[in-house]
Enzyme design. Structure first.
Site, PDB file in Angstrom:
ATOM      1  CG  ASP A 207     -98.596  25.481  66.053  1.00  0.00           C
ATOM      2  OD1 ASP A 207     -99.623  24.890  65.675  1.00  0.00           O
ATOM      3  OD2 ASP A 207     -98.437  26.732  65.284  1.00  0.00           O
ATOM      4  CB  SER A 231    -102.724  25.711  63.008  1.00  0.00           C
ATOM      5  OG  SER A 231    -101.631  25.060  63.007  1.00  0.00           O
ATOM      6  CD  GLN A 281    -102.417  22.708  65.572  1.00  0.00           C
ATOM      7  OE1 GLN A 281    -101.750  22.032  64.937  1.00  0.00           O
ATOM      8  NE2 GLN A 281    -102.052  23.734  66.310  1.00  0.00           N
TER       9      GLN A 281
END
Length: 300
Positions: A207, A231, A281
Site C-alpha cells: 500500500d 485508498s 487497488q
C-alpha cells in the site's frame, strides 16, 4: 527496539483478547490517519492466527471504510466463515472506538502438486536494486540536504525503497509521462522465519507506493501535492512463497482514472523475475482545497 524492521514485526504481533478477537497497536504518528497497509497487515495476521497454519493465504479482498486514528488501538474481530478440505476462509472486521474502519476477507489454500504452470515475463528489465539511490539520497541530491521531517521518516521506515525511474520534481519532468512506476523494495532488516509475518509485511508494503502510478501523469510525486488521495479498496493474490526481507520488484500501472477515482495494478517479482504477488487497488482523488486538510476520507 531501534530497527524499523523489528518495530514492524512487533506491530504485526497482535494481542489475543478473546477467541477470534485481537487487538493491534496503532503508533502515534504525525500522519492525520493510520496507514492503510498497517490495518491490512494486522487484519491478515488476525485471520491467519485463527487457522491451523498449514495453509498459506492465497488471496485477500479488503475495503477501507473510515480513517483510523493514530495512537488508538484497533480491535480485529474474525469470523470463521469456512474450513473446507482444500480452502479456509476468514472475514475480519477492524473496529476503532466503536466504529468499523476496515473489512477484509482472506482465503487460505495449500498449493497442490501436479498442476500446470505458466507466467508472463516481467514488463521491464530493471537495474539491480543496489545500483539505484535510496529515496533519501535522491531527496538530498535535489534539495542539497534531507529536511528534518524526511530524516525522521527515513529512520522509522521499515522498507528500503529504490525507484527504478528517478524521482520527478517538476511539471516538465512529468510531461507525456505514462501512468507507470516501478520500485525495488525490501525490509530494512531480518523479519524472522514465520511465513505469515512475511506475507503480512508485504501486505503492509503493497500500500506504500501503488497509487503513485495514478498521479504520475498529472503531478510530480515529490513536492507540494495538488490532489488529496485515500485508498478505497485493496486486493491481493499470492502466487509463490517469498521473503519480504529480500529484494522484490513492484511494477505498478494505472489503466484508468475517472470520476474522482483511480485504479492501480501491481505485480511483485523476486530478483529472478518470478511473479510472487498480484495487487489491485482503487483510490479516491480530489483536488486539494482548504476545505480538505490533509488526506481525504471515503466518507468525507
Amino acid at each position: 527496539m531501534n530497527n524499523p524492521a523489528d518495530r514492524l514485526v512487533d506491530l504485526l504481533d497482535l494481542e489475543q483478547i478473546e477467541v477470534n478477537i485481537f487487538r493491534g497497536r496503532s503508533p502515534q504518528e504525525s500522519l492525520q490517519r493510520v496507514f492503510g497497509g498497517q490495518v491490512a497487515g494486522q487484519a491478515l495476521v488476525a485471520a491467519g492466527r485463527t487457522t491451523e497454519g498449514d495453509r498459506p493465504v492465497h488471496s485477500l479482498h479488503a475495503y477501507f471504510l473510515r480513517p483510523g486514528r493514530p495512537g488508538v488501538p484497533i480491535v480485529y474481530q474474525v469470523e470463521r466463515v469456512r474450513d473446507g478440505r482444500s480452502f479456509t476462509t476468514r472475514r475480519v472486521t477492524a473496529i476503532q472506538q466503536g466504529r468499523t474502519i476496515f473489512n477484509l476477507t482472506a482465503s487460505f489454500h495449500q498449493p497442490e502438486q501436479g498442476a500446470f504452470e505458466h507466467q508472463l515475463p516481467p514488463r521491464i528489465e530493471a537495474p539491480a536494486p543496489e545500483s539505484l539511490p535510496t529515496v533519501a539520497e535522491e531527496i538530498k541530491e535535489h534539495l542539497g540536504a534531507l529536511p528534518e521531517q524526511w530524516e525522521r521518516m527515513a529512520r522509522r521506515q521499515p522498507f528500503d525503497i529504490r525507484y527504478v525511474d528517478r524521482l520527478r520534481w517538476t511539471a516538465e519532468e512529468i510531461k507525456d509521462a505514462e501512468p507507470r512506476s516501478a520500485v525495488w523494495m525490501r525490509a530494512v532488516g531480518p523479519l524472522g522465519d514465520d511465513p505469515l509475518v512475511h506475507t503480512c509485511a508485504l501486505t503492509y508494503a503493497s500500500d506504500m507506493t501503488l497509487l503513485d502510478a495514478v498521479r504520475i501523469p498529472v503531478e510530480p510525486l515529490w513536492g507540494p501535492r495538488g490532489f488529496d488521495m485515500a485508498s478505497l479498496d485493496h486486493a491481493m493474490w499470492f502466487h509463490r512463497p517469498f521473503r519480504a526481507d529480500e529484494w522484490f520488484l513492484y511494477d505498478q500501472e494505472s489503466p484508468i482514472a475517472t470520476g474522482g477515482r483511480g485504479l492501480a495494478r501491481g505485480r511483485i517479482y523476486d530478483i529472478e523475475g518470478r511473479l510472487l504477488v498480484s495487487v489491485v487497488q482503487e483510490g479516491l482523488f480530489r483536488p486539494h482545497t482548504p476545505r480538505h486538510v490533509g488526506t481525504p476520507t471515503p466518507d468525507s
